[in-house]
Design a protein around this motif. Sequence first.
Motif, PDB file in Angstrom:
ATOM      1  N   ASN A 187     -46.534  25.611 -16.102  1.00 28.24           N
ATOM      2  CA  ASN A 187     -46.290  26.566 -15.017  1.00 28.24           C
ATOM      3  C   ASN A 187     -44.876  27.128 -15.033  1.00 28.24           C
ATOM      4  O   ASN A 187     -44.647  28.254 -14.588  1.00 28.24           O
ATOM      5  N   TYR A 188     -43.936  26.339 -15.561  1.00 31.08           N
ATOM      6  CA  TYR A 188     -42.524  26.751 -15.597  1.00 31.08           C
ATOM      7  C   TYR A 188     -41.960  26.479 -16.993  1.00 31.08           C
ATOM      8  O   TYR A 188     -41.292  25.466 -17.213  1.00 31.08           O
ATOM      9  N   PRO A 189     -42.183  27.362 -17.942  1.00 32.54           N
ATOM     10  CA  PRO A 189     -41.737  27.129 -19.325  1.00 32.54           C
ATOM     11  C   PRO A 189     -40.229  26.951 -19.463  1.00 32.54           C
ATOM     12  O   PRO A 189     -39.770  26.310 -20.416  1.00 32.54           O
ATOM     13  N   SER A 190     -39.456  27.507 -18.541  1.00 36.29           N
ATOM     14  CA  SER A 190     -37.992  27.411 -18.620  1.00 36.29           C
ATOM     15  C   SER A 190     -37.436  26.396 -17.628  1.00 36.29           C
ATOM     16  O   SER A 190     -36.266  26.474 -17.233  1.00 36.29           O
ATOM     17  N   ASP A 191     -38.248  25.440 -17.238  1.00 34.32           N
ATOM     18  CA  ASP A 191     -37.851  24.449 -16.224  1.00 34.32           C
ATOM     19  C   ASP A 191     -36.594  23.677 -16.627  1.00 34.32           C
ATOM     20  O   ASP A 191     -36.472  23.192 -17.739  1.00 34.32           O
ATOM     21  N   LYS A 192     -35.662  23.589 -15.668  1.00 31.01           N
ATOM     22  CA  LYS A 192     -34.443  22.798 -15.856  1.00 31.01           C
ATOM     23  C   LYS A 192     -34.281  21.763 -14.745  1.00 31.01           C
ATOM     24  O   LYS A 192     -33.283  21.032 -14.721  1.00 31.01           O
ATOM     25  N   ALA A 193     -35.249  21.705 -13.831  1.00 30.43           N
ATOM     26  CA  ALA A 193     -35.083  20.935 -12.597  1.00 30.43           C
ATOM     27  C   ALA A 193     -35.625  19.519 -12.692  1.00 30.43           C
ATOM     28  O   ALA A 193     -36.486  19.094 -11.922  1.00 30.43           O
ATOM     29  N   THR A 194     -35.109  18.756 -13.655  1.00 27.41           N
ATOM     30  CA  THR A 194     -35.447  17.340 -13.752  1.00 27.41           C
ATOM     31  C   THR A 194     -34.146  16.549 -13.899  1.00 27.41           C
ATOM     32  O   THR A 194     -33.066  17.120 -14.090  1.00 27.41           O
ATOM     33  N   GLY A 195     -34.263  15.226 -13.806  1.00 31.31           N
ATOM     34  CA  GLY A 195     -33.086  14.377 -13.948  1.00 31.31           C
ATOM     35  C   GLY A 195     -32.356  14.085 -12.655  1.00 31.31           C
ATOM     36  O   GLY A 195     -31.278  13.480 -12.672  1.00 31.31           O
ATOM     37  N   PHE A 196     -32.923  14.477 -11.515  1.00 31.05           N
ATOM     38  CA  PHE A 196     -32.286  14.232 -10.220  1.00 31.05           C
ATOM     39  C   PHE A 196     -32.460  12.773  -9.800  1.00 31.05           C
ATOM     40  O   PHE A 196     -33.417  12.087 -10.197  1.00 31.05           O
ATOM     41  N   THR A 197     -31.530  12.304  -8.965  1.00 26.11           N
ATOM     42  CA  THR A 197     -31.618  10.984  -8.349  1.00 26.11           C
ATOM     43  C   THR A 197     -31.440  11.144  -6.843  1.00 26.11           C
ATOM     44  O   THR A 197     -31.105  12.235  -6.355  1.00 26.11           O
ATOM     45  N   LEU A 198     -31.635  10.057  -6.110  1.00 29.22           N
ATOM     46  CA  LEU A 198     -31.477  10.104  -4.656  1.00 29.22           C
ATOM     47  C   LEU A 198     -30.035  10.367  -4.234  1.00 29.22           C
ATOM     48  O   LEU A 198     -29.773  10.666  -3.061  1.00 29.22           O
ATOM     49  N   LYS A 199     -29.112  10.267  -5.157  1.00 25.72           N
ATOM     50  CA  LYS A 199     -27.703  10.513  -4.854  1.00 25.72           C
ATOM     51  C   LYS A 199     -27.304  11.965  -5.078  1.00 25.72           C
ATOM     52  O   LYS A 199     -26.139  12.325  -4.884  1.00 25.72           O
TER      53      LYS A 199
END
Length: 216
Positions: A187-199
């Motif tokens: 759905n999002y071939p250019s996705d960069k929105a991973t690797g987040f933490t609760l901080k």
Amino acid sequence: MNKTKHIFCVALLFSVSQAISANSPQQTFPETLSKQGSPVEALEFHAEDMQYKQLEAQAKQRIKLFSTKLKSALVGAIQEDGFKHAVSVCKDQAPAIAQELSNDGWTISRTSMKVRNAENAANDWEQTMLEKFEQRYKAGELASNLHTSTLENESYKYMQAIPTGELCLACHGKSVDPSLLQHIQTNYPSDKATGFTLKDIRGAFVVTSPVLKNLD
């Protein structure tokens, strides 16, 4: 994670909209407005102050409406068909909700330092504010206190930080389920929105107003 916990996490994710601070924005007025010389200038400053407070209140209200509507859509999607369906809801319904609330000259959107949808990429000012939000959040400040405003192209712009909640980690964390990650990338071939933490700060709501009217 069962569905009850999913729903609980959704509530945590969007709690920022229920606890928006009543504090004044950190970049509220142009420097010239802070110089109150004559009584006339003082009255003009007061009028500007009142207008900014009204704009801030309206911006917060639109953020609350946006987050409430999106939360409801996500809860329904998770109950119906899990996280993959929630991804589709985010892709299709989140922009539709933003469009619905962008009326009477106002616009509302979301942005982040790492976006899933390239159309939500931050401009220079937004990027700077996101970095400052991130620094303050990591230093222990509450996400509800992380908001600011400015005048940009003679329009009022308000930003409110969105913290990373437990639910966010399913699609935006460091260990996204492989099948879900494949669905996201489809759905999002250019996705960069991973690797987040609760901080981390997940991103921010951005609301802009009509052009400010001359008070003279």
